[in-house]
Design an enzyme around this catalytic site. Sequence first.
Site, PDB file in Angstrom:
ATOM      1  N   GLY A   1       0.789  -1.222   0.000  1.00 15.00           N
ATOM      2  CA  GLY A   1       0.000   0.000   0.000  1.00 15.00           C
ATOM      3  C   GLY A   1       0.818   1.267   0.000  1.00 15.00           C
ATOM      4  O   GLY A   1       0.473   2.242  -0.672  1.00 15.00           O
TER       5      GLY A   1
ATOM      6  N   GLN B   1      -7.535  -0.526   3.637  1.00 10.20           N
ATOM      7  CA  GLN B   1      -8.344  -1.152   4.679  1.00 10.20           C
ATOM      8  C   GLN B   1      -9.683  -1.675   4.171  1.00 10.20           C
ATOM      9  O   GLN B   1     -10.262  -2.576   4.763  1.00 10.20           O
ATOM     10  CB  GLN B   1      -8.591  -0.160   5.820  1.00 10.20           C
ATOM     11  CG  GLN B   1      -7.403   0.055   6.734  1.00 10.20           C
ATOM     12  CD  GLN B   1      -7.038  -1.168   7.552  1.00 10.20           C
ATOM     13  OE1 GLN B   1      -7.822  -2.096   7.714  1.00 10.20           O
ATOM     14  NE2 GLN B   1      -5.824  -1.185   8.083  1.00 10.20           N
TER      15      GLN B   1
ATOM     16  N   SER C   1      -3.394  -3.392  -0.520  1.00 14.23           N
ATOM     17  CA  SER C   1      -2.232  -4.130  -0.011  1.00 14.23           C
ATOM     18  C   SER C   1      -2.614  -5.568   0.310  1.00 14.23           C
ATOM     19  O   SER C   1      -3.596  -5.812   1.022  1.00 14.23           O
ATOM     20  CB  SER C   1      -1.690  -3.438   1.243  1.00 14.23           C
ATOM     21  OG  SER C   1      -0.533  -4.073   1.723  1.00 14.23           O
TER      22      SER C   1
ATOM     23  N   HIS D   1      -1.492  -8.010   2.272  1.00 13.12           N
ATOM     24  CA  HIS D   1      -1.527  -8.613   3.610  1.00 13.12           C
ATOM     25  C   HIS D   1      -2.715  -8.141   4.445  1.00 13.12           C
ATOM     26  O   HIS D   1      -2.949  -8.645   5.544  1.00 13.12           O
ATOM     27  CB  HIS D   1      -0.217  -8.344   4.352  1.00 13.12           C
ATOM     28  CG  HIS D   1      -0.026  -6.929   4.826  1.00 13.12           C
ATOM     29  ND1 HIS D   1      -0.159  -6.572   6.138  1.00 13.12           N
ATOM     30  CD2 HIS D   1       0.283  -5.806   4.144  1.00 13.12           C
ATOM     31  CE1 HIS D   1       0.082  -5.277   6.262  1.00 13.12           C
ATOM     32  NE2 HIS D   1       0.348  -4.792   5.061  1.00 13.12           N
TER      33      HIS D   1
ATOM     34  N   THR E   1      12.378  -6.357 -10.293  1.00 14.84           N
ATOM     35  CA  THR E   1      11.797  -7.620 -10.744  1.00 14.84           C
ATOM     36  C   THR E   1      10.440  -7.852 -10.099  1.00 14.84           C
ATOM     37  O   THR E   1      10.282  -7.709  -8.890  1.00 14.84           O
ATOM     38  CB  THR E   1      12.742  -8.793 -10.395  1.00 14.84           C
ATOM     39  OG1 THR E   1      14.008  -8.563 -11.009  1.00 14.84           O
ATOM     40  CG2 THR E   1      12.168 -10.110 -10.886  1.00 14.84           C
TER      41      THR E   1
ATOM     42  N   CYS F   1       2.339   1.574  11.376  1.00 14.56           N
ATOM     43  CA  CYS F   1       3.305   2.537  10.849  1.00 14.56           C
ATOM     44  C   CYS F   1       3.466   3.737  11.765  1.00 14.56           C
ATOM     45  O   CYS F   1       4.386   4.529  11.602  1.00 14.56           O
ATOM     46  CB  CYS F   1       2.881   3.003   9.452  1.00 14.56           C
ATOM     47  SG  CYS F   1       2.910   1.676   8.234  1.00 14.56           S
TER      48      CYS F   1
END
Length: 379
Positions: free
Chosen positions: A69, A177, A197, A199, A235, A324
């Site tokens: 994200g 979220q 994102s 996860h 990559t 974060c």
Amino acid sequence: MKYFDYAATCPLDRDAADIFIKASTEYIGNSQSLHEAGSASANLLESCRQEFARLLDVEEAGIFFTSGGSEGNFLGIMGLLSAIRKNGRHIITSAAEHSSVYNLMKKLEGEGWDITFLPMGEDGRIAIDTFIKAVRPDTVLVSIQHANPEIGTLQPVKKIAEYCRSNEILIHSDCVQSFGKIPMDSLARSVDALSISGHKFYGPKGTGVAYVNPRLAWKPYIDGTVHEKGFRPGTVNVPGIAAMTAAAQKAHLLIKTEHNRIKELRTIFADTLTELKSPYQIFGTESDDQLPGIVGMAIKGVEGQFVLLECDRRGFAVSTGTACHTGLLSPAKTMAAMGVNGKEAKEFFRVSFGRNTESGDVVELGKLLASISGKVAAV
């Protein structure tokens, strides 16, 4: 450990993990390589791109795979800034954005851009009138997070996007979220860029998706970049993307049943909290403009950090805000954006439910919070 921090990260879905192992061992080529092994990886990558375009109901050409994200937010915003439709250097965002957006805005501010940080109301939402009043003739970009990660409120992004479209303003939304928890297709079609994102919906860490409207003439952030059509260097993580796609498919299929189940867990939790001897507050709203799985709350007179440590000592994982933000001395940005400051802001902590949360665990946590409150009240 009873895990109540799904808003920070989710465990990897086992089916997605199997896909990751299979792709890692069978699709070994670099997707940019011209040999057969590279072509096989490229074909798998493009099938994943098609699937995310289907899930979001957007054009396949606008789907780009990222490391998560934060990178998606950064590159999405910078991509839009390279494609602005009119002259101007004014950007509107919210005061409670994720650090990847908030810190980028502060950096842009230092480079001469004029940034307006919108506050949130007592219900944790941005008022449309407040947004419209902030718009100026030189406003070129808006970035508003769809779902707040600390209290779970949903912002009126679609209404904001409608206003932006009629005023030649580009709009980005951090949907990290909300993706996988509520339907996203109509919102995705209304914005110019968004980020998700892996996860957060039981995919692997280090994976993500950014959507940028392919009809915009955006430019690569780093000249000469060839991966992801110039969107990002490096990559491409084909196995991770394949696993993330499988996780997204499952999350999409489970949206309705999981939403209803977690809404019931929220009700059970609130009912259990009635045993608290100290006054408590749940921030946000109880309407449909709320993700039920995120409960941002406070117990009067008890610091959130103390609650976290006591819960951890008793085998329950909760948090005091976004991962974060953890480690900073300042309170959660959401509290400041809602006008909650000082000692009251430091009382904030977050409980978040997920796929493995059971009703019995929720009741236990509620009783634990009641006992913590009772101990403090007795001192």
